[in-house]
Scaffold this motif. Structure first.
Motif, PDB file in Angstrom:
ATOM      1  N   GLY A  25       9.916   0.669   0.709  1.00 60.43           N
ATOM      2  CA  GLY A  25       9.059   1.283   0.516  1.00 60.43           C
ATOM      3  C   GLY A  25       9.722   2.322   2.221  1.00 60.43           C
ATOM      4  N   GLN A  42      12.327   5.117  -4.934  1.00 65.39           N
ATOM      5  CA  GLN A  42      11.869   4.151  -5.200  1.00 65.39           C
ATOM      6  C   GLN A  42      10.835   4.522  -6.167  1.00 65.39           C
ATOM      7  OE1 GLN A  42      11.508   4.630  -0.825  1.00 65.39           O
ATOM      8  NE2 GLN A  42      13.413   4.065  -1.274  1.00 65.39           N
ATOM      9  N   ARG A  43      11.117   3.436  -7.147  1.00 63.65           N
ATOM     10  CA  ARG A  43      10.510   4.074  -8.320  1.00 63.65           C
ATOM     11  C   ARG A  43       9.722   2.451  -8.747  1.00 63.65           C
ATOM     12  NH1 ARG A  43      15.343   4.328 -12.130  1.00 63.65           N
ATOM     13  NH2 ARG A  43      13.684   5.355 -13.488  1.00 63.65           N
ATOM     14  N   GLY A  44       9.145   1.992  -8.011  1.00 63.16           N
ATOM     15  CA  GLY A  44       7.541   0.622  -7.958  1.00 63.16           C
ATOM     16  C   GLY A  44       8.528  -0.460  -7.423  1.00 63.16           C
ATOM     17  N   THR A  45       7.531  -1.233  -7.412  1.00 64.95           N
ATOM     18  CA  THR A  45       7.674  -2.357  -7.333  1.00 64.95           C
ATOM     19  C   THR A  45       8.380  -3.350  -8.129  1.00 64.95           C
ATOM     20  OG1 THR A  45       5.354  -3.553  -7.854  1.00 64.95           O
ATOM     21  CG2 THR A  45       5.721  -2.865  -5.547  1.00 64.95           C
ATOM     22  N   ALA A 101      12.021  -2.672  -8.669  1.00 61.13           N
ATOM     23  CA  ALA A 101      12.863  -2.471  -6.691  1.00 61.13           C
ATOM     24  C   ALA A 101      13.246  -4.613  -7.190  1.00 61.13           C
ATOM     25  CB  ALA A 101      11.837  -2.870  -5.912  1.00 61.13           C
ATOM     26  N   TYR A 129       6.254  -9.342   0.063  1.00 61.09           N
ATOM     27  CA  TYR A 129       6.812  -7.865   0.538  1.00 61.09           C
ATOM     28  C   TYR A 129       6.538  -7.400   2.048  1.00 61.09           C
ATOM     29  CZ  TYR A 129       4.727  -6.164  -4.108  1.00 61.09           C
ATOM     30  OH  TYR A 129       3.697  -6.077  -5.679  1.00 61.09           O
ATOM     31  N   GLY A 162      -4.760  -4.327  -5.192  1.00 60.13           N
ATOM     32  CA  GLY A 162      -4.549  -4.485  -6.799  1.00 60.13           C
ATOM     33  C   GLY A 162      -5.392  -5.782  -7.428  1.00 60.13           C
ATOM     34  N   ILE A 171      -3.294  -7.860 -13.549  1.00 60.92           N
ATOM     35  CA  ILE A 171      -3.512  -6.606 -12.193  1.00 60.92           C
ATOM     36  C   ILE A 171      -3.861  -5.401 -12.693  1.00 60.92           C
ATOM     37  CG2 ILE A 171      -2.651  -6.269  -9.884  1.00 60.92           C
ATOM     38  CD1 ILE A 171      -1.266  -9.468 -10.217  1.00 60.92           C
ATOM     39  N   ASN A 188      -4.784  -9.080  -5.598  1.00 56.11           N
ATOM     40  CA  ASN A 188      -3.507  -9.232  -5.571  1.00 56.11           C
ATOM     41  C   ASN A 188      -2.763  -9.535  -3.394  1.00 56.11           C
ATOM     42  OD1 ASN A 188      -0.612 -10.100  -6.392  1.00 56.11           O
ATOM     43  ND2 ASN A 188      -0.462  -7.860  -6.696  1.00 56.11           N
ATOM     44  N   ALA A 189      -2.239 -10.418  -3.477  1.00 55.27           N
ATOM     45  CA  ALA A 189      -1.883 -10.822  -1.738  1.00 55.27           C
ATOM     46  C   ALA A 189       0.008  -9.885  -2.056  1.00 55.27           C
ATOM     47  CB  ALA A 189      -1.914 -11.878  -1.689  1.00 55.27           C
ATOM     48  N   TYR A 242       4.718 -13.613  -5.210  1.00 53.20           N
ATOM     49  CA  TYR A 242       4.231 -14.052  -6.474  1.00 53.20           C
ATOM     50  C   TYR A 242       5.742 -15.669  -6.336  1.00 53.20           C
ATOM     51  CZ  TYR A 242       3.116  -9.216  -6.354  1.00 53.20           C
ATOM     52  OH  TYR A 242       2.538  -8.422  -6.725  1.00 53.20           O
ATOM     53  N   ASN A 269       0.355  -0.774   6.367  1.00 50.62           N
ATOM     54  CA  ASN A 269       0.866   0.852   6.061  1.00 50.62           C
ATOM     55  C   ASN A 269       1.265   1.366   7.397  1.00 50.62           C
ATOM     56  OD1 ASN A 269       1.391  -0.002   3.454  1.00 50.62           O
ATOM     57  ND2 ASN A 269      -1.219  -0.319   3.581  1.00 50.62           N
TER      58      ASN A 269
HETATM   59  C1  UD1 Z   1       1.399  -3.963  -4.112  1.00 49.83           C
HETATM   60  C2  UD1 Z   1       0.274  -4.555  -5.058  1.00 49.83           C
HETATM   61  C3  UD1 Z   1      -0.954  -4.421  -5.364  1.00 49.83           C
HETATM   62  C4  UD1 Z   1      -0.913  -5.554  -4.159  1.00 49.83           C
HETATM   63  C5  UD1 Z   1      -0.619  -5.184  -2.674  1.00 49.83           C
HETATM   64  C6  UD1 Z   1      -0.761  -6.076  -1.911  1.00 49.83           C
HETATM   65  C7  UD1 Z   1       2.280  -3.258  -6.900  1.00 49.83           C
HETATM   66  C8  UD1 Z   1       2.140  -2.306  -8.195  1.00 49.83           C
HETATM   67  N1  UD1 Z   1       1.094  -3.232  -5.880  1.00 49.83           N
HETATM   68  O1  UD1 Z   1       0.106  -2.138  -4.108  1.00 49.83           O
HETATM   69  O2  UD1 Z   1      -0.569  -5.295  -6.335  1.00 49.83           O
HETATM   70  O3  UD1 Z   1      -2.542  -5.702  -4.126  1.00 49.83           O
HETATM   71  O4  UD1 Z   1       1.089  -4.617  -3.085  1.00 49.83           O
HETATM   72  O5  UD1 Z   1       0.348  -5.245  -0.321  1.00 49.83           O
HETATM   73  O6  UD1 Z   1       3.049  -3.904  -6.248  1.00 49.83           O
HETATM   74  N2  UD1 Z   1       8.232  -1.603  -2.443  1.00 49.83           N
HETATM   75  C9  UD1 Z   1       9.685  -1.708  -2.573  1.00 49.83           C
HETATM   76  N3  UD1 Z   1       9.537  -0.662  -3.981  1.00 49.83           N
HETATM   77  C10 UD1 Z   1       9.292   0.820  -4.589  1.00 49.83           C
HETATM   78  C11 UD1 Z   1       8.364   0.588  -4.327  1.00 49.83           C
HETATM   79  C12 UD1 Z   1       7.128  -0.232  -3.382  1.00 49.83           C
HETATM   80  O7  UD1 Z   1      10.580  -2.004  -1.957  1.00 49.83           O
HETATM   81  O8  UD1 Z   1       9.935   1.308  -5.026  1.00 49.83           O
HETATM   82  C13 UD1 Z   1       7.692  -2.116  -1.445  1.00 49.83           C
HETATM   83  C14 UD1 Z   1       7.665  -1.804  -0.654  1.00 49.83           C
HETATM   84  O9  UD1 Z   1       7.943  -1.409   1.150  1.00 49.83           O
HETATM   85  C15 UD1 Z   1       6.523  -2.788   0.153  1.00 49.83           C
HETATM   86  C16 UD1 Z   1       5.932  -3.203  -1.173  1.00 49.83           C
HETATM   87  O10 UD1 Z   1       6.874  -3.202  -1.866  1.00 49.83           O
HETATM   88  O11 UD1 Z   1       7.234  -3.820   1.031  1.00 49.83           O
HETATM   89  C17 UD1 Z   1       4.884  -2.345  -1.721  1.00 49.83           C
HETATM   90  O12 UD1 Z   1       4.743  -1.541  -2.464  1.00 49.83           O
HETATM   91  P1  UD1 Z   1       3.513  -0.713  -1.488  1.00 49.83           P
HETATM   92  O13 UD1 Z   1       3.405   0.415  -1.644  1.00 49.83           O
HETATM   93  O14 UD1 Z   1       3.318  -0.829  -0.080  1.00 49.83           O
HETATM   94  O15 UD1 Z   1       2.885  -1.268  -2.774  1.00 49.83           O
HETATM   95  P2  UD1 Z   1       0.942  -1.450  -2.432  1.00 49.83           P
HETATM   96  O16 UD1 Z   1       0.831   0.048  -3.781  1.00 49.83           O
HETATM   97  O17 UD1 Z   1       0.380  -1.499  -1.506  1.00 49.83           O
END
Ligand code: UD1
Ligand code: MG
Length: 448
Positions: A10, A72-75, A78, A98, A141, A153, A170-171, A174, A228
């Motif tokens: 991120g 970055q297209r989402g967790t 990733a 994370y 979440g 979630i 959601n912490a 997983y 953050n």
């Molecule tokens: C995420 C969770 C949420 C949870 C929260 C806890 C998802 C969709 N949501 O939300 O349910 O309560 O974390 O902190 O997972 N990242 C990547 N690549 C990406 C996007 C994100 O590596 O494309 C990494 C970020 O660097 C970060 C982590 O994933 O370390 C979480 O991403 P972030 O965008 O902070 O998710 P949240 O909105 O906080």
């Protein structure tokens, strides 16, 4: 085999920094370092960090392998990027965490793996995750339950007003059976508010397929603090510091005021040592038993014996023997070695010098590139003139010598055992053992 994927690609926009978010430090270590430590302590065999291209350049500093997620297209995406890199293992288990959660305790990671069940006969549950009760409002979440089971979630951005009232979150930790995770990841869609592939949608996928998703409830919401911005970083630092202080206090160290005591991980502090307020102990320092540190002491990569006192003073990259007394207002730095019972205080600076047992330099002195024999007394205002404008030169002083106040010892120079310099002597030539010199330039005094 348990492998971990740590998400850290991120942008961390809210840090407003040129550095990748997960490299920002608390208590002297990058936040990602703590996540890696906890995973290793929990028995994870191999770790992959999903990085941005910028983080990839520096990930080696942490002794871990990275895989770049270019956009970055989402967790969920990733995790897919990391899985594509990892050779599949039929009975493997995968932990996902994370990288911005430095307060995760290893016990939570262990618990989430344990609740997945043993791998040999195939994971009992398809998936387990850490949930945490949090004060509202929150951007985390939401855990939607049906009866006692987790149904799905919902991300805060996608949640209905009713769902936003849920205080179980959601912490972001997983555990999955690997084979099922690989399948579920390919089915993720990005039809949500952010147009991202959410890892969290795997829950709904597992449940729909009749697999159970087991919650591990964390007692302390700070365990899951995701950082953050810099206010959250400061909050995490404060909590981490409190935890470090607590650990040492439980091991027999008295910390008078944890709030004003700065500690880092990987320190050794002996029992019955007392740390007074406004002290900082950092960079792999080792403090012996029964020491008195502070008030206002700074120890950085300092190795202290037993019964040492350091008050209102700084000790950096140096070794100090038993029962030495440092301060108030001394500066011991870079490769200095102080023997047992040495005393330095009151505006004395020691650099790259070796002071043998019982040396005393009580007031206003500079000892640089010097070796001083045992029991020698260094008078107030003594200076080793170690720099001639080009080179740093050594001063060697024997044992049981007496260096008078305001002596200037022009290096390179050697002063023998039991020698004496008079007050104000400017010593430009070697002094023999037992010899007495005075004046500017210093000359031998007549024998008594
Ligand atoms: C995420 C969770 C949420 C949870 C929260 C806890 C998802 C969709 N949501 O939300 O349910 O309560 O974390 O902190 O997972 N990242 C990547 N690549 C990406 C996007 C994100 O590596 O494309 C990494 C970020 O660097 C970060 C982590 O994933 O370390 C979480 O991403 P972030 O965008 O902070 O998710 P949240 O909105 O906080
Ligand atoms: Mg986050």
């Amino acid at each position: 085999m348990i492998r971990a994927i740590v998400l850290a690609a991120g942008k961390g926009t809210r840090m407003k920094s040129v550095h990748p978010k997960v490299l920002h430090e608390l208590c002297g270590r990058p936040m990602l370092w703590y996540v890696l430590q906890a995973l290793r302590a929990a028995g994870v065999d191999e770790i992959r960090v999903v990085t941005s291209p910028e983080l990839e350049l520096r990930i080696g500093e942490l002794g871990v392998a990275g895989v770049v997620q270019p956009v970055q297209r989402g967790t969920g995406h990733a995790v897919k990027v990391a899985l594509d890199e990892l050779p599949p293992r039929e009975d493997g288990r995968i932990v996902v965490a994370y990288g911005d959660m430095p307060l995760i305790p290893e016990e939570l990671l262990r618990a989430v793996v344990a609740s997945l069940g043993p791998s040999r006969e195939g994971p009992g549950a398809g998936m387990a995750l850490v949930t945490v009760k949090m004060p509202l409002p929150s951007n985390f979440g939401r855990i939607v339950r049906e009866g006692r089971n987790i149904a799905r979630i919902v991300e805060a951005r996608d949640a209905s007003p009713d769902e936003l009232e849920i205080d179980e979150m959601n912490a972001g930790i997983y555990a999955f059976g690997e084979r099922e995770l690989r399948e579920a990841i390919t089915r993720l869609k990005n039809d949500n508010a952010q147009k991202e592939y959410y890892l969290t949608d795997t829950v709904d996928d597992f449940v729909t397929r009749g697999r159970s998703v087991l919650p591990v409830l964390s007692e302390n919401h700070l365990d899951a603090l995701g950082i953050n911005d810099r206010t959250e970083l400061a909050l995490a630092r404060q909590e981490m510091n409190a935890r470090l202080c607590e650990r040492h206090m439980r091991d027999g160290v008295t910390i008078i005021d944890p709030a004003t005591t700065y500690l880092e991980p990987e320190l050794t502090i002996g029992r019955d040592t007392v740390v007074y307020p406004n002290s900082a102990i950092s960079r792999l320092s080792e403090v012996g038993e029964g020491c008195t540190i502070g008030p206002s002491a700074r120890l950085s990569n300092a190795k202290l014996g037993a019964g040492v006192t350091v008050r209102e003073s700084v000790v950096i990259d140096s070794v100090v023997g038993n029962h030495a007394v440092i301060g108030p207002y001394a500066h011991v730095r870079r490769e200095s070695v102080l023997g047992d019972d040495v005393r330095v205080g009151n505006f004395v600076e020691v650099k790259k010098s070796k002071l043998a047992r019982g040396v005393k330099a009580g007031h206003l002195a500079y000892l640089g590139d010097a070796v001083v024999g045992d029991e020698t007394n260094i008078g107030a205002g003594t200076i080793t003139c170690n720099y001639d404008g080009e080179n740093k030169n050594p001063t060697v002083i024997g044992g049981h010598a007496f260096i008078g106040s305001n002596s200037s010892l022009v290096a390179p120079i050697s002063i023998g055992d039991g020698a004496l310099t008079g007050a104000g002597a400017v010593v430009t030539r070697d002094v023999k053992p037992g010899e007495r010199v005075a004046g500017n330039p210093a000359r031998p005094l007549p024998k008594e």
